[in-house]
Design a protein around this motif. Structure first.
Motif: not given
Length: 291
Positions: A9-23
């Motif tokens: 959750f924290q990473t999706v919030m910071r990166e802005g998209t699910f794909s960037k968080a996954a990366e």
């Protein structure tokens, strides 16, 4: 709810998209999506609007205000559990200025290892402004550096004062000088640390009242400044704790207040400090108290 879901959750919030968080987390996007779905199911709320960008819902925004402390607390509890099980494992992530990395940190770590011989250490070396960024990005959890101007973000415990020195190679016209003035420095090429270095800001203040501007060569590795000063036959300006070989003249930088406070810098938002980190801080304090 588990730690991986909170971090997702924290990473999706910071990166802005699910794909960037996954990366960022080196996961498949479906893994991140499933983690967020599980978290939403457990909480009974929708955290993100499902569109191209991961936009927080009002409930997600309220949850986001607490997630950093939830993650900190989770890690803190895990650390306590390890200690209760007498497991001497874990990683201490330290940031330190270049000069302290050379002259102080090895002695502190040597003492720390007597208590925690199986703790891994990740050491990041850089100037104070860079270490502030590393703290905010949670790449490190503690920094040994200069104080920050952002007192609302960081807590600071001063431990020692760092002065500034002028380093003159043997072949230079000022090599036999007993003192040096600002006017004399303005007549020569100077080699100094990069513009974000806290000690350089002190040096630049000393030149502000003079009409003539100094000519700087900038190096981001302070330990190379004496070498370049010798090779170019110019003057170097460095923190006084920097180790310098014999053959150079070292003089105080010519201002009344050429000191910086150096100490322990931490994020105020890091409410929970691990027992490992607390022990390291105590070793740092003892080291400077006994000097």
């Amino acid at each position: 709810m588990d730690l991986t879901e909170l971090i997702a959750f924290q990473t999706v919030m910071r990166e802005g998209t699910f794909s960037k968080a996954a990366e960022k987390l080196n996961y498949a996007q479906s893994t991140i999506t499933n983690q967020i779905k599980r978290l939403e199911k457990e909480l009974g709320i929708t955290l993100f609007y499902r569109n191209w960008e991961a936009t927080l819902t009002p409930a997600g925004q309220r949850f986001a205000e607490q997630v950093d402390q939830l993650i900190q607390h989770w890690r803190y509890v895990g650390d306590i559990a390890k200690q209760l099980n007498e497991e001497e494992i874990g990683t201490l992530r330290i940031g330190v200025t270049e000069t302290w990395a050379d002259c102080h940190l090895p002695h502190i770590l040597n003492e720390f290892r007597q208590y925690k011989p199986k703790i891994a250490c990740e050491i990041t070396v850089g100037h104070s402004a860079f270490l502030e960024e590393c703290l905010q990005q949670e790449k490190i959890t503690i920094a040994l550096c200069a104080d920050s101007e952002y007192s609302h973000l960081f807590s600071f415990e001063p431990l020692a004062q760092e002065s500034i020195s002028v380093v003159i190679p043997a072949g230079h016209s000022l090599a036999t000088a007993q003192t040096v003035t600002i006017d004399e420095l303005l007549s020569h090429l100077l080699i100094i640390g990069q513009s974000s270095c806290k000690y350089r800001l002190q040096v630049e203040k000393a030149f502000h009242t003079y009409e003539k501007e100094p000519l700087f060569y900038t190096l981001n590795q302070l330990s190379l400044i004496p070498l370049y000063a010798e090779q170019l036959n110019v003057i170097g300006i460095v923190p006084s704790s920097l180790h310098i070989d014999s053959g150079y003249t070292r003089l105080p930088f010519p201002v009344l207040d050429n000191h910086l406070n150096i100490g322990i810098l931490q994020l105020r938002s890091m409410k929970y400090s691990s027992g490992i980190q607390q022990l390291f801080i105590e070793q740092v304090r003892n080291y400077f108290h006994n000097r």
